[in-house]
Design an enzyme around this catalytic site. Structure first.
Site, PDB file in Angstrom:
ATOM      1  N   ASN A   1       0.849  -1.196   0.000  1.00 55.29           N
ATOM      2  CA  ASN A   1       0.000   0.000   0.000  1.00 55.29           C
ATOM      3  C   ASN A   1       0.883   1.244   0.000  1.00 55.29           C
ATOM      4  OD1 ASN A   1       0.670  -0.737   2.695  1.00 55.29           O
ATOM      5  ND2 ASN A   1      -1.037   0.413   3.533  1.00 55.29           N
ATOM      6  N   ILE A   2       0.404   2.247  -0.716  1.00 56.49           N
ATOM      7  CA  ILE A   2       1.152   3.500  -0.851  1.00 56.49           C
ATOM      8  C   ILE A   2       0.176   4.631  -0.535  1.00 56.49           C
ATOM      9  CG2 ILE A   2       2.515   4.951  -2.420  1.00 56.49           C
ATOM     10  CD1 ILE A   2       2.945   2.308  -4.112  1.00 56.49           C
ATOM     11  N   GLU A   3       0.361   5.259   0.613  1.00 63.38           N
ATOM     12  CA  GLU A   3      -0.587   6.290   1.064  1.00 63.38           C
ATOM     13  C   GLU A   3      -0.170   7.677   0.580  1.00 63.38           C
ATOM     14  OE1 GLU A   3      -1.080   5.686   5.308  1.00 63.38           O
ATOM     15  OE2 GLU A   3      -2.261   3.866   4.921  1.00 63.38           O
TER      16      GLU A   3
ATOM     17  N   CYS B   1      -4.011   0.606  -2.597  1.00 66.32           N
ATOM     18  CA  CYS B   1      -3.869  -0.623  -1.798  1.00 66.32           C
ATOM     19  C   CYS B   1      -2.793  -1.540  -2.390  1.00 66.32           C
ATOM     20  CB  CYS B   1      -5.169  -1.400  -1.777  1.00 66.32           C
ATOM     21  SG  CYS B   1      -6.496  -0.620  -0.848  1.00 66.32           S
TER      22      CYS B   1
ATOM     23  N   GLU C   1      -2.926  -4.703  -3.066  1.00 68.39           N
ATOM     24  CA  GLU C   1      -3.424  -5.599  -4.115  1.00 68.39           C
ATOM     25  C   GLU C   1      -3.435  -4.894  -5.465  1.00 68.39           C
ATOM     26  OE1 GLU C   1      -4.724  -4.858  -1.201  1.00 68.39           O
ATOM     27  OE2 GLU C   1      -6.042  -6.422  -0.426  1.00 68.39           O
TER      28      GLU C   1
ATOM     29  N   CYS D   1     -10.212  -4.972   0.163  1.00 73.49           N
ATOM     30  CA  CYS D   1     -11.337  -4.029   0.145  1.00 73.49           C
ATOM     31  C   CYS D   1     -12.163  -4.228  -1.123  1.00 73.49           C
ATOM     32  CB  CYS D   1     -10.824  -2.592   0.244  1.00 73.49           C
ATOM     33  SG  CYS D   1     -10.199  -1.912  -1.302  1.00 73.49           S
TER      34      CYS D   1
ATOM     35  N   CYS E   1     -10.510  -3.228  -4.503  1.00 75.37           N
ATOM     36  CA  CYS E   1      -9.529  -4.218  -4.996  1.00 75.37           C
ATOM     37  C   CYS E   1     -10.241  -5.450  -5.540  1.00 75.37           C
ATOM     38  CB  CYS E   1      -8.539  -4.594  -3.900  1.00 75.37           C
ATOM     39  SG  CYS E   1      -7.395  -3.241  -3.524  1.00 75.37           S
TER      40      CYS E   1
END
Ligand code: THU
Length: 128
Positions: free
Chosen positions: A42-44, A53, A55, A88, A91
């Site tokens: 995940n990359i926020e 996310c 995935e 989620c 995804c």
């Protein structure tokens, strides 16, 4: 490829998670039909909305490199130690675009010997 090995790769991919806002690290390992494994984390983002996310990172990496046939994905989440994390809805919708819902396996793992296996249709039964 054993599910336990795929879970191990998802847990390792968590190490690259960029998640300063939630502190929740997620890793994914996507098994392609040709045997290739593409990982993602995940990359926020400070604006929250652009967050990606783990995935989807794995899916978009694979597809953008020309690989779009998939058989399984392992996912692992957790703040500190790895824990079971279910994908989620966004995804799952991306998975539904590229995978056979009755064959594609979603492996939610906490460790190489503690994981749950689902088919995509179980996780997204009334898909669009
Ligand atoms: N996240 C994932 O990467 N995959 C999931 O399946 C659930 C949520 C990420 C998004 C966000 O960076 C953090 O976990 C907390 O929601």
């Amino acid at each position: 490829m054993e599910y336990s090995d795929l879970v191990k790769m998802a847990i390792k991919a968590r190490d690259n998670s960029y998640s300063p806002y939630s502190g929740y690290k997620v890793g994914a390992a996507l098994l392609c039909k040709d045997g290739t494994v593409v990982t993602g984390c995940n990359i926020e983002n400070r604006a929250y909305g652009p967050t990606n996310c783990a995935e989807r990172t794995a899916f978009f990496k694979a597809i953008s490199e020309g690989n779009s046939s998939f058989s399984a994905i392992a996912v692992s989440g957790g703040n500190d130690e790895p824990e079971i994390c279910y994908p989620c809805g966004v995804c799952l919708q991306v998975m539904a675009e590229f995978c056979d819902p009755d064959k594609f396996q979603v492996i939610c793992g906490k460790s190489p010997d503690e994981y749950e296996v689902f088919i995509l249709r179980e996780m997204l039964p009334k898909m669009f």
